[in-house]
Design an enzyme around this catalytic site. Structure first.
Site, PDB file in Angstrom:
ATOM      1  N   ASP A 123       0.020   1.393 -13.465  1.00  0.00           N
ATOM      2  CA  ASP A 123       1.381   1.497 -14.001  1.00  0.00           C
ATOM      3  C   ASP A 123       1.411   2.033 -15.426  1.00  0.00           C
ATOM      4  OD1 ASP A 123       2.751  -1.435 -12.308  1.00  0.00           O
ATOM      5  OD2 ASP A 123       2.225   0.578 -11.628  1.00  0.00           O
ATOM      6  N   ARG A 167      15.236   0.602 -14.008  1.00  0.00           N
ATOM      7  CA  ARG A 167      14.735  -0.390 -13.046  1.00  0.00           C
ATOM      8  C   ARG A 167      13.721  -1.304 -13.718  1.00  0.00           C
ATOM      9  NH1 ARG A 167      12.643   1.924  -7.530  1.00  0.00           N
ATOM     10  NH2 ARG A 167      12.214  -0.283  -7.448  1.00  0.00           N
TER      11      ARG A 167
HETATM   12  C1  EPZ Z   1       2.583  -3.836  -7.199  1.00  0.00           C
HETATM   13  O1  EPZ Z   1       2.964  -3.039  -6.083  1.00  0.00           O
HETATM   14  C2  EPZ Z   1       3.511  -3.443  -8.331  1.00  0.00           C
HETATM   15  N1  EPZ Z   1       4.898  -3.730  -7.959  1.00  0.00           N
HETATM   16  C3  EPZ Z   1       3.350  -1.959  -8.637  1.00  0.00           C
HETATM   17  O2  EPZ Z   1       4.185  -1.656  -9.756  1.00  0.00           O
HETATM   18  C4  EPZ Z   1       1.899  -1.697  -9.021  1.00  0.00           C
HETATM   19  O3  EPZ Z   1       1.734  -0.312  -9.251  1.00  0.00           O
HETATM   20  C5  EPZ Z   1       0.982  -2.159  -7.883  1.00  0.00           C
HETATM   21  O4  EPZ Z   1       1.227  -3.553  -7.591  1.00  0.00           O
HETATM   22  C6  EPZ Z   1      -0.498  -1.999  -8.251  1.00  0.00           C
HETATM   23  O5  EPZ Z   1      -0.783  -2.732  -9.406  1.00  0.00           O
HETATM   24  C7  EPZ Z   1       5.358  -5.010  -8.076  1.00  0.00           C
HETATM   25  O6  EPZ Z   1       4.658  -5.902  -8.475  1.00  0.00           O
HETATM   26  C8  EPZ Z   1       6.800  -5.226  -7.695  1.00  0.00           C
HETATM   27  P1  EPZ Z   1      -0.443  -2.933  -3.984  1.00  0.00           P
HETATM   28  P2  EPZ Z   1       2.319  -3.336  -4.614  1.00  0.00           P
HETATM   29  O7  EPZ Z   1      -0.136  -3.656  -2.736  1.00  0.00           O
HETATM   30  O8  EPZ Z   1       2.105  -4.782  -4.456  1.00  0.00           O
HETATM   31  C9  EPZ Z   1      -1.894  -0.031  -0.583  1.00  0.00           C
HETATM   32  C10 EPZ Z   1       5.853  -0.533 -10.940  1.00  0.00           C
HETATM   33  O9  EPZ Z   1       5.893   0.616 -11.419  1.00  0.00           O
HETATM   34  N2  EPZ Z   1      -1.366  -1.003   0.374  1.00  0.00           N
HETATM   35  O10 EPZ Z   1      -1.383  -3.560  -4.976  1.00  0.00           O
HETATM   36  O11 EPZ Z   1       3.146  -2.624  -3.623  1.00  0.00           O
HETATM   37  C11 EPZ Z   1      -0.814   0.638  -1.421  1.00  0.00           C
HETATM   38  O12 EPZ Z   1      -0.232   1.729  -0.726  1.00  0.00           O
HETATM   39  C12 EPZ Z   1       5.278  -0.737  -9.555  1.00  0.00           C
HETATM   40  O13 EPZ Z   1       6.254  -1.563 -11.531  1.00  0.00           O
HETATM   41  C13 EPZ Z   1      -1.672  -0.836   1.726  1.00  0.00           C
HETATM   42  O14 EPZ Z   1      -2.338   0.126   2.124  1.00  0.00           O
HETATM   43  O15 EPZ Z   1       0.914  -2.586  -4.755  1.00  0.00           O
HETATM   44  C14 EPZ Z   1      -1.589   1.076  -2.630  1.00  0.00           C
HETATM   45  O16 EPZ Z   1      -2.247   2.299  -2.345  1.00  0.00           O
HETATM   46  C15 EPZ Z   1       4.862   0.564  -8.902  1.00  0.00           C
HETATM   47  N3  EPZ Z   1      -1.194  -1.739   2.618  1.00  0.00           N
HETATM   48  C16 EPZ Z   1      -2.628  -0.040  -2.800  1.00  0.00           C
HETATM   49  O17 EPZ Z   1      -2.686  -0.724  -1.550  1.00  0.00           O
HETATM   50  C17 EPZ Z   1      -0.445  -2.827   2.225  1.00  0.00           C
HETATM   51  O18 EPZ Z   1      -0.043  -3.632   3.079  1.00  0.00           O
HETATM   52  C18 EPZ Z   1      -2.274  -1.065  -3.869  1.00  0.00           C
HETATM   53  O19 EPZ Z   1      -0.948  -1.460  -3.624  1.00  0.00           O
HETATM   54  C19 EPZ Z   1      -0.156  -2.982   0.843  1.00  0.00           C
HETATM   55  C20 EPZ Z   1      -0.634  -2.068  -0.064  1.00  0.00           C
END
Ligand code: EPZ
Length: 427
Positions: A314, A406
């Site tokens: 982020d 946001r």
């Molecule tokens: C959280 O998103 C944050 N959002 C994101 O912040 C942040 O970038 C991200 O964590 C990583 O630190 C909130 O907390 C609301 P992940 P999240 O699951 O939980 C893949 C911002 O700008 N994945 O850690 O959705 C995913 O596609 C936002 O504030 C799967 O494949 O992130 C990514 O490539 C943006 N399957 C990776 O894992 C799943 O079921 C990490 O995503 C879930 C995730």
């Protein structure tokens, strides 16, 4: 729609107060679904995503009262058994984090129907790990016409090992296994401060989660469908990404800014890299000071994004704006999301020299950027463009600024108070 207009080239000077963390607040608001009694959040940031999360609980039938107190929102949330277990598409599609209602609704009602959130600008954002967690804990899952339907008479504790770290899926596993019968051991979990804070909140509500802040959690469940609830108001930790964004902005504009109400340990790696780039960073009692007023040339520093305590994805876009005016070449490797370089196209318009292939970007630092109209595409890309505009000579217009609202509370006001020439205008 609003747009920001920035006249760049002014070093930021003064002090800024960081707001409470969006990414800590959102899962904590969803966790209140599990509480038997009403929960008071005493310092929620005034952000569209937080308003939206509270609205989701309201639309689900929860009782939510909000009072604006200065710059905060004080919210009382009371979720009862006569609420709904269905989170509709038109709510979930607007905020991906809404998927985290799935576990709490399933635990409380024995069933949950939540729309698939769909992708967003930075990637497909699948939720397969969220579904895996529910199935491992004994839920029956079907995915039909864009909805996840989960049913479980009673969830049962188990062992879960994540294939890679997922913040949201870890949080889903915590909220759901805390309500399962028996003990769960969950490995390769997120250690992000926001995840740890959610764990502390769940424990204050009566959950029994051990190992917070490590890569393995042991969670002793319950026979009940709710947790008793916290016996004091919930206070949300400062937003480490907002703090990091202002720190990078101070460095990029060669200013001197005290970042107040921040936890430097939560972004230690960013502060380390700022020092490596030739900027002075010193800790204070409630945050830190970034002083680049004597930094002649910004040294290029390569970064690789990774789960906490690694470099936060982020802050990747913001770092790229900073390296665009470094004295030399640097690389950025994005290892969390598959499409998080959208901001490169807009940085080009400001005169940045960046190439990229796959998940690696190669930045050739330039002496100066030049202001131009640009368009925000997602929350952190907007922050990158704000930093670009603050550094660029001349005027930068940043359109679609609803993205930035946001996740950043009053960013134009906070920057103005630091000496930036920035105004918010109506299209
Ligand atoms: C959280 O998103 C944050 N959002 C994101 O912040 C942040 O970038 C991200 O964590 C990583 O630190 C909130 O907390 C609301 P992940 P999240 O699951 O939980 C893949 C911002 O700008 N994945 O850690 O959705 C995913 O596609 C936002 O504030 C799967 O494949 O992130 C990514 O490539 C943006 N399957 C990776 O894992 C799943 O079921 C990490 O995503 C879930 C995730």
């Amino acid at each position: 729609m609003d747009y920001l207009l920035i006249e760049g080239g002014k070093p930021l000077k003064g002090s800024v107060e960081i707001s409470a963390s969006k990414n800590a607040a959102l899962p904590m608001i969803m966790a209140s679904i599990l509480s038997e009694k009403s929960i008071r959040f005493e310092n929620l940031p005034r952000l569209t995503d937080v308003d939206f999360a509270l609205r989701i609980l309201l639309e689900l039938g929860g009782k939510v009262s909000m009072n604006k107190e200065g710059h905060h929102i004080v919210a009382d949330v009371n979720f009862t058994n006569d609420a709904s277990f269905i989170a509709p598409y038109d709510l979930v599609r607007k905020m991906r984090a809404s998927i985290s209602v799935l576990g709490p609704l399933l635990a409380r009602f024995g069933k949950a129907k939540v729309s698939l959130p769909g992708g967003c600008a930075i990637g497909a954002r699948p939720v397969d790990l969220h579904i895996m967690v529910m199935e491992k804990l004994g839920a029956k899952i079907t995915v039909d016409d864009g909805y996840i339907l989960a049913t479980a008479d009673k969830l049962k504790g188990t062992e879960i090992i994540f294939p890679f770290v997922s913040v949201g899926a870890t949080q889903a596993a915590m909220m759901t296994s805390a309500m399962a019968k028996g003990t769960s051991v969950i490995r390769n979990v997120s250690m992000e401060p926001e995840t740890v804070e959610l764990g502390h909140m769940l424990n204050s509500m009566g959950a029994k989660i051990e190992g917070l802040g490590t890569d393995t959690l042991t969670i002793h469940g319950t026979d009940s469908r709710t947790l008793p609830g916290p016996n004091k108001p919930i206070k949300v930790i400062p937003d480490r990404i907002e703090a990091g964004t202002f720190a990078v902005a101070a460095a990029a504009t060669k200013g001197k800014v005290e970042i107040k109400n921040a936890v430097s340990e939560h972004i230690e790696i960013l502060l380390y890299n700022l020092r490596e780039s030739g900027v002075c960073v010193e800790n204070t009692k409630d945050g830190f000071i970034v002083d680049a007023s004597n930094t002649d040339k910004i040294k290029p520093v390569d970064i690789i994004t990774s789960p906490y305590p690694g470099f936060p994805t982020d802050l990747q876009a913001q770092w790229m704006a900073y390296m665009s005016v470094a004295n030399g070449n640097s690389t950025i490797t994005e290892k969390i999301f598959e499409n998080r370089f959208i901001h490169i196209g807009e940085l080009f318009r400001l005169g940045a020299r960046i190439k990229y292939s796959g998940n690696q970007a190669f930045i050739q630092g330039v002496d100066k950027l030049k202001g131009a109209p640009v368009m925000a595409t997602d929350l952190r890309a907007s922050a990158c463009l704000v930093i670009g505009g603050l550094v660029a000579e001349g005027v930068t217009e940043i359109h679609r600024v609803y993205h930035i609202d946001r996740g950043y509370e009053r960013i134009d006001q906070k920057l103005s108070e630091l000496g930036a020439k920035i105004t918010r205008n109506r299209e």
